[in-house]
Design a protein around this motif. Sequence first.
Motif, mmCIF file in Angstrom:
data_model
loop_
_atom_site.group_PDB
_atom_site.id
_atom_site.type_symbol
_atom_site.label_atom_id
_atom_site.label_comp_id
_atom_site.label_asym_id
_atom_site.label_seq_id
_atom_site.Cartn_x
_atom_site.Cartn_y
_atom_site.Cartn_z
ATOM 1 N N PRO A 167 -15.811 6.584 0.521
ATOM 2 C CA PRO A 167 -14.450 6.791 1.041
ATOM 3 C C PRO A 167 -14.212 8.182 1.621
ATOM 4 C CG PRO A 167 -14.376 5.661 -1.060
ATOM 5 C CD PRO A 167 -15.790 6.096 -0.870
ATOM 6 N N ILE A 168 -14.822 9.208 1.035
ATOM 7 C CA ILE A 168 -14.553 10.551 1.544
ATOM 8 C C ILE A 168 -15.133 10.746 2.944
ATOM 9 C CG2 ILE A 168 -16.573 11.838 0.734
ATOM 10 C CD1 ILE A 168 -12.853 12.844 0.339
ATOM 11 N N ALA B 238 -8.787 4.980 3.094
ATOM 12 C CA ALA B 238 -8.004 5.205 1.875
ATOM 13 C C ALA B 238 -6.599 5.707 2.164
ATOM 14 C CB ALA B 238 -8.733 6.194 0.970
ATOM 15 N N SER B 239 -6.364 6.165 3.383
ATOM 16 C CA SER B 239 -5.052 6.708 3.722
ATOM 17 C C SER B 239 -3.999 5.611 3.717
ATOM 18 C CB SER B 239 -5.122 7.370 5.108
ATOM 19 O OG SER B 239 -3.941 8.081 5.398
ATOM 20 N N ILE C 184 -12.701 6.913 -6.030
ATOM 21 C CA ILE C 184 -12.348 5.620 -5.439
ATOM 22 C C ILE C 184 -13.617 4.772 -5.448
ATOM 23 C CG2 ILE C 184 -11.518 4.416 -3.388
ATOM 24 C CD1 ILE C 184 -9.866 6.858 -2.704
ATOM 25 N N VAL C 185 -13.716 3.913 -6.453
ATOM 26 C CA VAL C 185 -14.966 3.184 -6.694
ATOM 27 C C VAL C 185 -14.969 1.807 -6.052
ATOM 28 C CG1 VAL C 185 -15.569 4.454 -8.779
ATOM 29 C CG2 VAL C 185 -14.061 2.466 -8.942
ATOM 30 N N ASN D 218 -9.581 3.014 -8.795
ATOM 31 C CA ASN D 218 -9.921 4.403 -9.065
ATOM 32 C C ASN D 218 -10.328 4.570 -10.516
ATOM 33 O OD1 ASN D 218 -8.544 4.859 -6.487
ATOM 34 N ND2 ASN D 218 -8.481 7.009 -7.101
ATOM 35 N N TYR D 219 -11.335 5.416 -10.743
ATOM 36 C CA TYR D 219 -11.688 5.863 -12.081
ATOM 37 C C TYR D 219 -11.392 7.361 -12.148
ATOM 38 C CZ TYR D 219 -14.242 1.460 -12.880
ATOM 39 O OH TYR D 219 -14.578 0.140 -13.044
#
Length: 227
Positions: A54-55, A61-62, A195-196, A205-206
């Motif tokens: 995601p990064i 993710a936005s 964000i898994v 999310n974890y």
Amino acid sequence: MTTDSPVRGDTAVKQQIFDFLDQMDETVLCSEEEKDQLKAWCDELCTHTYVPEPINNQAAASGVWRSRFASFAVKHSENQPMYHPSDLARQSFNNLPKVPVQVVDLVQEIDEATKAYNNVVHVTNPAGDAKGIVVMFGRYEGADDNPQRYAVSFYRVGFFCDDDRSDEEFRQAFGIDADRSLDVEFRPPSLHSDIVYLDDDSRINYGKLGGFYVLSRDPRPFYSLDI
């Protein structure tokens, strides 16, 4: 792997998760067995994520995300359902006054352009006749060694009226002194959230402290970006 746009992840395990959440009462604490089963499903679904980094695909993710399940893994909230009695101090790293509130909705807003990572908590007073919004303002950056990790610095918290009351009426409804600041900046604690799982409408999310969170993309507009 980097994708330009995620797609819906229609898997059997995802269906199990959201069928369970659709039947869940967010005001009632689920059993340990139910939480363990949900976590096992989440662990399985994470292996099918459509956006594994995601990064490196921040647009995916936005947006505005509504919490469907939250296991907070912090002492003051670990044995609470998602919607629960709380107080402003607990919602603000003790930067707002310790006055009682009822949590009624949890939203997260992530914005690729500004790197905002803001938690938006809708609350009422205990009587249920006044509404407010706690915004925990954060900024995120990536972690070099983990493309799922959002390193988040929360630096400001504010409590805002969510109905047509004047400032004086709003403070009276929640029992807050007229001279108490409701918009506070503070030194950011060091936190992260991974964000898994991510597709076009769902996210898992974890957190750093051991919590796990299931969220759905929400059509409402951003609330926190222009405050």
